[in-house]
Design a protein around this motif. Structure first.
Motif, PDB file in Angstrom:
ATOM      1  N   ASN A  65       0.706  -1.216   0.007  1.00 28.07           N
ATOM      2  CA  ASN A  65       0.056   0.109  -0.171  1.00 28.07           C
ATOM      3  C   ASN A  65       0.903   1.456   0.170  1.00 28.07           C
ATOM      4  O   ASN A  65       0.171   2.425  -0.086  1.00 28.07           O
ATOM      5  CB  ASN A  65      -0.868  -0.023   1.214  1.00 28.07           C
ATOM      6  N   GLN A  66       2.096   1.200   0.111  1.00 30.34           N
ATOM      7  CA  GLN A  66       3.136   2.311   0.202  1.00 30.34           C
ATOM      8  C   GLN A  66       3.412   2.706  -1.448  1.00 30.34           C
ATOM      9  O   GLN A  66       3.696   1.753  -2.183  1.00 30.34           O
ATOM     10  CB  GLN A  66       4.450   2.266   0.774  1.00 30.34           C
ATOM     11  N   THR A  67       3.441   3.970  -1.636  1.00 33.97           N
ATOM     12  CA  THR A  67       3.937   4.355  -3.069  1.00 33.97           C
ATOM     13  C   THR A  67       5.456   4.070  -3.357  1.00 33.97           C
ATOM     14  O   THR A  67       5.646   3.998  -4.537  1.00 33.97           O
ATOM     15  CB  THR A  67       3.741   5.993  -2.955  1.00 33.97           C
ATOM     16  N   LYS A  68       5.996   3.770  -2.271  1.00 38.85           N
ATOM     17  CA  LYS A  68       7.689   3.474  -2.582  1.00 38.85           C
ATOM     18  C   LYS A  68       7.823   1.806  -2.464  1.00 38.85           C
ATOM     19  O   LYS A  68       8.833   1.395  -2.478  1.00 38.85           O
ATOM     20  CB  LYS A  68       8.517   4.043  -1.570  1.00 38.85           C
ATOM     21  N   ASP A  69       6.819   1.164  -2.353  1.00 35.60           N
ATOM     22  CA  ASP A  69       6.787  -0.231  -2.301  1.00 35.60           C
ATOM     23  C   ASP A  69       7.339  -0.962  -3.770  1.00 35.60           C
ATOM     24  O   ASP A  69       6.866  -0.636  -4.459  1.00 35.60           O
ATOM     25  CB  ASP A  69       5.462  -0.825  -2.023  1.00 35.60           C
ATOM     26  N   ALA A  70       8.379  -1.850  -3.483  1.00 41.98           N
ATOM     27  CA  ALA A  70       9.319  -2.189  -4.544  1.00 41.98           C
ATOM     28  C   ALA A  70       8.282  -3.324  -5.192  1.00 41.98           C
ATOM     29  O   ALA A  70       8.381  -3.331  -6.387  1.00 41.98           O
ATOM     30  CB  ALA A  70      10.504  -2.886  -4.085  1.00 41.98           C
ATOM     31  N   VAL A  71       7.430  -3.908  -4.506  1.00 41.50           N
ATOM     32  CA  VAL A  71       6.570  -4.956  -5.226  1.00 41.50           C
ATOM     33  C   VAL A  71       5.598  -4.148  -6.226  1.00 41.50           C
ATOM     34  O   VAL A  71       5.421  -4.782  -7.251  1.00 41.50           O
ATOM     35  CB  VAL A  71       5.653  -5.926  -4.301  1.00 41.50           C
ATOM     36  N   ASN A  72       5.054  -3.046  -5.598  1.00 38.97           N
ATOM     37  CA  ASN A  72       4.250  -2.367  -6.479  1.00 38.97           C
ATOM     38  C   ASN A  72       5.085  -1.482  -8.078  1.00 38.97           C
ATOM     39  O   ASN A  72       4.262  -1.540  -9.049  1.00 38.97           O
ATOM     40  CB  ASN A  72       3.465  -1.142  -6.007  1.00 38.97           C
ATOM     41  N   LEU A  73       6.357  -1.341  -7.557  1.00 38.58           N
ATOM     42  CA  LEU A  73       6.953  -0.849  -8.711  1.00 38.58           C
ATOM     43  C   LEU A  73       7.044  -1.975  -9.828  1.00 38.58           C
ATOM     44  O   LEU A  73       6.814  -1.860 -10.983  1.00 38.58           O
ATOM     45  CB  LEU A  73       8.474  -0.686  -8.415  1.00 38.58           C
ATOM     46  N   PHE A  74       7.443  -3.240  -9.534  1.00 43.02           N
ATOM     47  CA  PHE A  74       7.196  -4.435 -10.345  1.00 43.02           C
ATOM     48  C   PHE A  74       5.889  -4.853 -10.788  1.00 43.02           C
ATOM     49  O   PHE A  74       5.864  -5.011 -12.017  1.00 43.02           O
ATOM     50  CB  PHE A  74       7.817  -5.614  -9.405  1.00 43.02           C
ATOM     51  N   TYR A  75       4.928  -4.491 -10.198  1.00 43.35           N
ATOM     52  CA  TYR A  75       3.702  -4.542 -10.692  1.00 43.35           C
ATOM     53  C   TYR A  75       3.444  -3.820 -11.818  1.00 43.35           C
ATOM     54  O   TYR A  75       2.956  -4.425 -12.788  1.00 43.35           O
ATOM     55  CB  TYR A  75       2.708  -4.304  -9.315  1.00 43.35           C
ATOM     56  N   ARG A  76       3.912  -2.427 -11.673  1.00 41.11           N
ATOM     57  CA  ARG A  76       3.532  -1.692 -12.918  1.00 41.11           C
ATOM     58  C   ARG A  76       4.551  -1.997 -14.233  1.00 41.11           C
ATOM     59  O   ARG A  76       3.997  -1.932 -15.113  1.00 41.11           O
ATOM     60  CB  ARG A  76       4.096  -0.272 -12.705  1.00 41.11           C
ATOM     61  N   MET A  77       5.486  -2.602 -13.894  1.00 43.43           N
ATOM     62  CA  MET A  77       6.546  -3.259 -15.009  1.00 43.43           C
ATOM     63  C   MET A  77       5.627  -4.465 -15.721  1.00 43.43           C
ATOM     64  O   MET A  77       5.798  -4.496 -16.978  1.00 43.43           O
ATOM     65  CB  MET A  77       7.722  -3.903 -14.544  1.00 43.43           C
ATOM     66  N   TYR A  78       4.845  -5.127 -14.937  1.00 46.52           N
ATOM     67  CA  TYR A  78       4.076  -6.140 -15.742  1.00 46.52           C
ATOM     68  C   TYR A  78       2.636  -5.648 -16.140  1.00 46.52           C
ATOM     69  O   TYR A  78       1.962  -6.306 -16.529  1.00 46.52           O
ATOM     70  CB  TYR A  78       3.762  -7.359 -14.619  1.00 46.52           C
ATOM     71  N   GLY A  79       2.419  -4.285 -16.018  1.00 41.74           N
ATOM     72  CA  GLY A  79       1.168  -3.461 -16.570  1.00 41.74           C
ATOM     73  C   GLY A  79       0.138  -3.232 -15.620  1.00 41.74           C
ATOM     74  O   GLY A  79      -0.876  -2.890 -16.026  1.00 41.74           O
ATOM     75  N   GLY A  80       0.399  -3.681 -14.437  1.00 40.67           N
ATOM     76  CA  GLY A  80      -0.342  -3.154 -13.472  1.00 40.67           C
ATOM     77  C   GLY A  80      -0.387  -1.787 -13.031  1.00 40.67           C
ATOM     78  O   GLY A  80       0.456  -0.926 -13.565  1.00 40.67           O
ATOM     79  N   GLN A  81      -1.569  -1.267 -12.489  1.00 41.51           N
ATOM     80  CA  GLN A  81      -1.425   0.229 -12.246  1.00 41.51           C
ATOM     81  C   GLN A  81      -1.281   0.665 -10.641  1.00 41.51           C
ATOM     82  O   GLN A  81      -0.372   1.280 -10.605  1.00 41.51           O
ATOM     83  CB  GLN A  81      -3.179   0.799 -12.400  1.00 41.51           C
ATOM     84  N   ASP A  82      -1.892   0.063  -9.871  1.00 40.59           N
ATOM     85  CA  ASP A  82      -1.670   0.381  -8.383  1.00 40.59           C
ATOM     86  C   ASP A  82      -2.382  -0.758  -7.368  1.00 40.59           C
ATOM     87  O   ASP A  82      -3.110  -1.601  -7.917  1.00 40.59           O
ATOM     88  CB  ASP A  82      -1.971   1.631  -8.061  1.00 40.59           C
ATOM     89  N   TRP A  83      -1.838  -0.658  -6.272  1.00 34.88           N
ATOM     90  CA  TRP A  83      -2.748  -1.402  -5.215  1.00 34.88           C
ATOM     91  C   TRP A  83      -4.072  -1.437  -5.203  1.00 34.88           C
ATOM     92  O   TRP A  83      -4.743  -2.429  -4.587  1.00 34.88           O
ATOM     93  CB  TRP A  83      -1.809  -1.543  -3.797  1.00 34.88           C
ATOM     94  N   LEU A  84      -4.800  -0.382  -5.637  1.00 34.10           N
ATOM     95  CA  LEU A  84      -6.296  -0.490  -5.813  1.00 34.10           C
ATOM     96  C   LEU A  84      -6.389   0.104  -7.447  1.00 34.10           C
ATOM     97  O   LEU A  84      -5.679   0.853  -7.722  1.00 34.10           O
ATOM     98  CB  LEU A  84      -6.837   0.534  -4.905  1.00 34.10           C
TER      99      LEU A  84
END
Length: 476
Positions: free
Chosen positions: A165-184
């Motif tokens: 849920n944090q904007t600095k979360d490394a997993v969420n950055l990888f998620y965007r690499m795979y075409g995701g948008q954000d944790w919501l």
């Protein structure tokens, strides 16, 4: 402030971040300070409003200073309104996403991934022949080859932060690499979904686990041990870093110069995907302290005048950029603010903290309406001089967005407790996925993550966020 308003500020600093001292003052019946800074979404803030300890700003403005409403940022009164029809606080880092999108188009900015980027250690990268790194698989193969060639490097990849849920979360950055948008994200029906069961999110977790199993990222680094991260960044004891690039810049001599040991690259993205905007397209607001005027304030007219002054161009520039001449000057061609060579040279030698102390810029604290043109520098991507004057290093690769989506705002005390418990549970389960020792163990850990989410108020949270999303989508 003294020269313009003939006003002195006597500031009391809290020693904790949870408003214990303010709560004690309230319980003890003490006279409250004229102006209070409190988390606007906290239980204490709601207590201040519901028990009548703070003034409605709209009423103060109507009685003493109507111009206040004219300079108030777009929808701030709606965002911080209560059921009684009043609003009670202003916040730092407030922004209207409509203007952000317009600026992105005008300045051709990279779609935001927060203030994160992917940075390489230039020394090793050039020795490896400067290969193209366009996808997550490219990054993995590059790190693996480096690790095999230089096994003595302690942490091949340093991720800045891991917490769901944090904007600095490394997993969420990888998620965007795979075409995701954000944790919501909003589905086709306009309902908010939590990202965990998205196959793209699973792919992001799996890639980090794959890196861990191949020795490319360590448990200490994933755990966010700041001492470990800092010492290895300073020693350049890594091949790549994911996070706020200025942190690496600030630790290295000449870290902001061409030829710097720190080389940001375009965020790798799976073939066929593009980086998506960081947040849902709603009005956004900062999460800093809400600024309230207490009912004990001895001169409410002066207080509301002070808040209004904070919106003026003069105040905005002084708070962000320091003194004209020594720290900044106007570009004669377009009128935009630019840092002086003096401040750039000083920062390059001494770092941005020393620069801010010497020249008086403090743009990390009071960005009251960053959509205003007074905040525009010659390039739009960052506010610190150490990043500002070298667009090969900063500009093409990252954009500094200190904003969150209104969808994510929680001002219900009970829901906030549920949410905080949920984040703790999910972050723990994420770590078990990333630190799995085999593919089979990863699959089990991932299924446990999904089960834990469903058992930890996932449906309640999605319904709450969906209500926020639909509410703010319909407000003009």
């Amino acid at each position: 402030i003294k020269e313009t308003l003939n006003l002195d500020l006597d500031i009391m600093y809290a020693t904790t971040g949870s408003s214990e001292e303010l709560s004690a003052m309230i319980i003890g019946g003490q006279t409250l300070p004229d102006i209070l800074l409190v988390d606007p979404n906290s239980a204490v803030a709601r207590q201040l409003v519901e028990f009548g300890y703070v003034e409605p700003l709209n009423k103060l403005a109507a009685e003493y200073y109507p111009q206040f409403m004219d300079v108030l940022p777009y929808q701030m009164d709606a965002v911080y309104g209560y059921d009684d029809g009043n609003f009670y606080c202003t916040v730092p880092w407030y922004i209207d996403v409509k203007n952000v999108l317009a600026y992105r188009e005008e300045y051709n900015l990279t779609p935001g991934v927060g203030d994160q980027s992917v940075c390489l250690n230039r020394e090793y990268y050039e020795q490896m022949g400067s290969p193209e790194i366009k996808t997550p698989d490219d990054l993995f193969e590059y790190l693996l080859e480096c690790h095999q060639k230089w096994p003595e490097v302690s942490i091949p990849l340093i991720p800045y932060y891991v917490s769901w849920n944090q904007t600095k979360d490394a997993v969420n950055l990888f998620y965007r690499m795979y075409g995701g948008q954000d944790w919501l994200y909003a589905d086709d029906s306009g309902n908010i979904q939590i990202c965990l069961d998205d196959p793209k999110y699973k792919a992001a977790l799996h890639m980090i686990n794959k890196m861990y199993r191949n020795g490319l990222v360590t448990q200490e680094a994933l755990g966010g041990d700041y001492a470990v991260i800092t010492s290895n960044l300073r020693a350049k004891n890594c091949f790549a870093y994911m996070g706020q690039d200025w942190q690496w810049f600030s630790l290295l001599r000449d870290g902001d110069q061409l030829g710097s040991p720190c080389l940001p690259i375009q965020v790798p993205v799976v073939e066929g995907e593009t980086l998506k905007l960081k947040d849902l397209n709603l009005s956004n607001l900062g999460v800093g302290s809400g600024v309230f005027i207490s009912t004990d304030c001895v001169n409410k007219q002066r207080a509301i005048e002070y808040l209004a002054f904070r919106y003026t161009e003069e105040s905005q520039i002084a708070e962000r950029f320091g003194m004209e001449g020594s720290a900044w000057e106007r570009n004669p061609n377009d009128g935009l603010i630019k840092w002086t060579q003096e401040v750039k040279d000083y920062e390059a030698e001494n770092g941005w903290t020393a620069g801010s102390q010497k020249y008086g810029y403090n743009n990390g604290v009071h960005g009251w309406f960053i959509e205003s043109s007074v905040a525009m520098l010659e390039s739009q991507e960052s506010l610190y001089p150490i990043q500002k004057y070298n667009n090969e290093i900063n500009g093409k690769f990252t954009v500094n967005e200190r904003v969150i989506d209104l969808t994510k705002r929680i001002d219900d005390a009970d829901m906030k407790i549920k949410y905080e418990d949920y984040v703790k549970i999910i972050t723990e389960k994420m770590f078990l996925c990333m630190l799995a020792e085999s593919q089979a163990e990863f699959e089990t850990a991932y299924q446990d993550l999904l089960n834990a989410s469903k058992n930890a108020n996932e449906a309640d949270l999605e319904a709450y966020f969906t209500n926020n999303y639909k509410k703010w989508s319909t407000i003009e």
